[in-house]
Design an enzyme around this catalytic site. Structure first.
Site, PDB file in Angstrom:
ATOM      1  N   HIS A  74       0.934  -1.091   0.080  1.00 11.61           N
ATOM      2  CA  HIS A  74      -0.306   0.071  -0.083  1.00 11.61           C
ATOM      3  C   HIS A  74       1.031   1.392  -0.070  1.00 11.61           C
ATOM      4  O   HIS A  74       2.072   1.017   0.279  1.00 11.61           O
ATOM      5  CB  HIS A  74      -1.110   0.091   1.220  1.00 11.61           C
ATOM      6  CG  HIS A  74      -0.249  -0.167   2.562  1.00 11.61           C
ATOM      7  ND1 HIS A  74       0.611  -0.854   2.878  1.00 11.61           N
ATOM      8  CD2 HIS A  74      -0.470   0.733   3.656  1.00 11.61           C
ATOM      9  CE1 HIS A  74       0.981  -0.526   4.289  1.00 11.61           C
ATOM     10  NE2 HIS A  74       0.316   0.415   4.530  1.00 11.61           N
ATOM     11  N   HIS A  76       1.524   3.642   1.765  1.00  8.38           N
ATOM     12  CA  HIS A  76       1.694   4.573   3.123  1.00  8.38           C
ATOM     13  C   HIS A  76       3.387   4.660   2.859  1.00  8.38           C
ATOM     14  O   HIS A  76       4.102   3.840   2.575  1.00  8.38           O
ATOM     15  CB  HIS A  76       1.429   3.802   4.406  1.00  8.38           C
ATOM     16  CG  HIS A  76       0.062   4.120   4.863  1.00  8.38           C
ATOM     17  ND1 HIS A  76      -0.575   3.250   5.800  1.00  8.38           N
ATOM     18  CD2 HIS A  76      -0.630   5.253   4.577  1.00  8.38           C
ATOM     19  CE1 HIS A  76      -1.936   3.914   6.265  1.00  8.38           C
ATOM     20  NE2 HIS A  76      -1.868   4.783   5.343  1.00  8.38           N
ATOM     21  N   ASP A  95       5.931   4.474   4.939  1.00 12.00           N
ATOM     22  CA  ASP A  95       6.812   3.513   5.542  1.00 12.00           C
ATOM     23  C   ASP A  95       6.825   2.265   4.684  1.00 12.00           C
ATOM     24  O   ASP A  95       7.872   1.472   4.931  1.00 12.00           O
ATOM     25  CB  ASP A  95       6.425   3.145   7.038  1.00 12.00           C
ATOM     26  CG  ASP A  95       5.181   2.480   6.963  1.00 12.00           C
ATOM     27  OD1 ASP A  95       4.381   2.746   6.326  1.00 12.00           O
ATOM     28  OD2 ASP A  95       4.941   1.590   8.142  1.00 12.00           O
ATOM     29  N   HIS A  96       5.980   2.211   3.568  1.00  6.87           N
ATOM     30  CA  HIS A  96       6.268   0.931   2.493  1.00  6.87           C
ATOM     31  C   HIS A  96       6.702   1.500   1.265  1.00  6.87           C
ATOM     32  O   HIS A  96       7.101   0.747   0.286  1.00  6.87           O
ATOM     33  CB  HIS A  96       5.043   0.414   2.404  1.00  6.87           C
ATOM     34  CG  HIS A  96       4.528  -0.182   3.745  1.00  6.87           C
ATOM     35  ND1 HIS A  96       4.628  -1.406   4.029  1.00  6.87           N
ATOM     36  CD2 HIS A  96       4.126   0.344   4.801  1.00  6.87           C
ATOM     37  CE1 HIS A  96       4.231  -1.726   5.240  1.00  6.87           C
ATOM     38  NE2 HIS A  96       3.981  -0.635   5.909  1.00  6.87           N
ATOM     39  N   HIS A 120      -7.148  -2.140   5.616  1.00 16.27           N
ATOM     40  CA  HIS A 120      -6.368  -0.951   6.222  1.00 16.27           C
ATOM     41  C   HIS A 120      -6.860   0.150   6.274  1.00 16.27           C
ATOM     42  O   HIS A 120      -7.931   0.255   5.887  1.00 16.27           O
ATOM     43  CB  HIS A 120      -4.914  -1.298   5.512  1.00 16.27           C
ATOM     44  CG  HIS A 120      -3.694  -0.481   6.498  1.00 16.27           C
ATOM     45  ND1 HIS A 120      -3.627  -0.616   7.600  1.00 16.27           N
ATOM     46  CD2 HIS A 120      -2.528   0.152   6.010  1.00 16.27           C
ATOM     47  CE1 HIS A 120      -2.480   0.150   8.367  1.00 16.27           C
ATOM     48  NE2 HIS A 120      -1.909   0.733   7.069  1.00 16.27           N
ATOM     49  N   ASP A 167       0.201  -4.800   7.250  1.00 14.35           N
ATOM     50  CA  ASP A 167      -0.749  -3.594   7.454  1.00 14.35           C
ATOM     51  C   ASP A 167      -1.999  -3.906   7.149  1.00 14.35           C
ATOM     52  O   ASP A 167      -2.606  -3.630   6.201  1.00 14.35           O
ATOM     53  CB  ASP A 167      -0.303  -2.279   6.517  1.00 14.35           C
ATOM     54  CG  ASP A 167       0.993  -1.870   7.081  1.00 14.35           C
ATOM     55  OD1 ASP A 167       1.961  -2.654   7.702  1.00 14.35           O
ATOM     56  OD2 ASP A 167       1.387  -0.456   7.132  1.00 14.35           O
ATOM     57  N   HIS A 185       6.950  -5.895  10.649  1.00 13.27           N
ATOM     58  CA  HIS A 185       6.459  -4.446  10.930  1.00 13.27           C
ATOM     59  C   HIS A 185       6.042  -4.241  12.609  1.00 13.27           C
ATOM     60  O   HIS A 185       4.832  -4.023  12.841  1.00 13.27           O
ATOM     61  CB  HIS A 185       5.041  -4.507  10.275  1.00 13.27           C
ATOM     62  CG  HIS A 185       4.511  -3.229   9.869  1.00 13.27           C
ATOM     63  ND1 HIS A 185       3.749  -2.402  10.793  1.00 13.27           N
ATOM     64  CD2 HIS A 185       4.552  -2.414   8.785  1.00 13.27           C
ATOM     65  CE1 HIS A 185       3.359  -1.295  10.115  1.00 13.27           C
ATOM     66  NE2 HIS A 185       4.078  -1.147   8.994  1.00 13.27           N
TER      67      HIS A 185
END
Ligand code: ZN
Ligand code: ZN
Length: 306
Positions: A60, A62, A64-65, A138, A209, A267
């Protein structure tokens, strides 16, 4: 097939913990699952000679990814390549990649093909395997992935072929490729008479997530290795649910229900230091004894079982 955990942290990179990312290697192909800030540092620290990542699978969009992806793409441009880099992910991934390329004036010497995933489907296929995306739940559209290998043909039994009067030579090749042949005594010999049972392929799954939803276990059923979010301990399960994340125990429940061979957690919330992670491990292991805590640059071998 083997997997390298490039990072195991969630939300933000820490001095001692990179963001969640997994590199999977299969028959010379390299597949990257997520790439947050600093992923290329962890990749370099592994000191692998391979630079040609074939495809990137994004769970996804976000930060942090995905914020490490421009760096990974520039790293890939340091070697000559003509093969395209495929990037898969939920809606907005194409805009993110395009905008980064344009605004950063990135030098990319190879084709980049971005495909957005809008429904569960096979996203990538190769010789003897396919990679499928399936929905997670999520705070924004998020998907999990499985790589599944096709069954391999059973082993050829040369003694049996000789006993059935099929001499060594091209006829053996035909039998191994599924064709019936005529033996020297005029009888027909079928592949089933000389080939063992087909052997199952391997399965790798990547899930992060998401809220705990029972459908995940169905998707990752029978995985040889499941890499799964285990972000929080039981005492903050309410917070996990609110933020649409999973606890370590829920990762264990998925692994147990899916009868996976091994499960590695990723994670972790930055609230836990490495010493605190033991509690996540013990809670996951109460549900599934083969749960392990992943660490940055941890290596998993994923062998054939038969
Ligand atoms: Zn995250
Ligand atoms: Zn997220």
């Amino acid at each position: 097939m083997e997997a390298f955990v490039l990072g195991c942290g969630g939300m933000m990179p820490l001095p001692y913990r990179h963001l969640t990312s997994v590199l999977l290697r299969r028959d010379g192909d390299l597949f990257l699952f997520d790439g947050g800030e600093g992923t290329q540092v962890s990749l370099r620290r592994l000191n692998l000679k391979w630079k040609k990542i074939n495809a990137i699978f994004v769970s996804h969009t976000h930060a942090d990814h995905v914020t490490g992806l421009p760096g990974i793409m520039m790293l890939s441009a340091q070697v000559d390549r003509t093969e395209p880099l495929y990037i898969y992910g939920p809606p907005k991934i194409a805009e993110y990649i395009e905008t980064s390329r344009k605004v950063l004036d990135m030098y990319i010497n190879y084709p980049v093909i971005v495909k957005e995933i809008t429904a569960p489907c096979v996203v990538h296929e190769g010789d003897g395997f396919y990679i499928r995306a399936f929905p997670l739940q999520h705070t924004k559209t998020c998907v999990g992935y499985t790589l599944e290998e096709l069954d391999r043909p059973g082993e050829f039994n040369p003694e049996q072929a000789k006993a059935l009067n099929v001499p060594c030579g091209p006829l053996w090749g035909k039998l191994q490729h599924g064709q019936s042949v005529t033996a020297t005594d005029g009888t027909t010999v079928t592949p089933e008479q000389v080939m063992g049972k087909s052997r199952s392929g391997r399965k790798f799954s990547y899930v992060t997530d998401t809220l705990y939803i029972p459908s995940i276990a169905k998707e990752v059923q029978g995985s040889d290795l499941l890499i799964c979010e285990g972000m929080f301990a039981d005492d903050v399960a309410d917070q996990a649910r609110e933020k649409k994340h999973m606890t370590a125990r829920q990762a264990g429940i998925i692994a147990r229900d899916a009868h996976v061979r091994k499960m590695g957690m990723i994670h972790y919330s930055p609230r836990y230091t490495d010493n605190d992670l033991e509690v996540l491990k013990s809670q996951a292991q109460e549900e599934f004894k083969d749960a392990v805590l992943t660490k940055d640059r941890m290596h998993f071998d994923i062998p054939y079982i038969d």
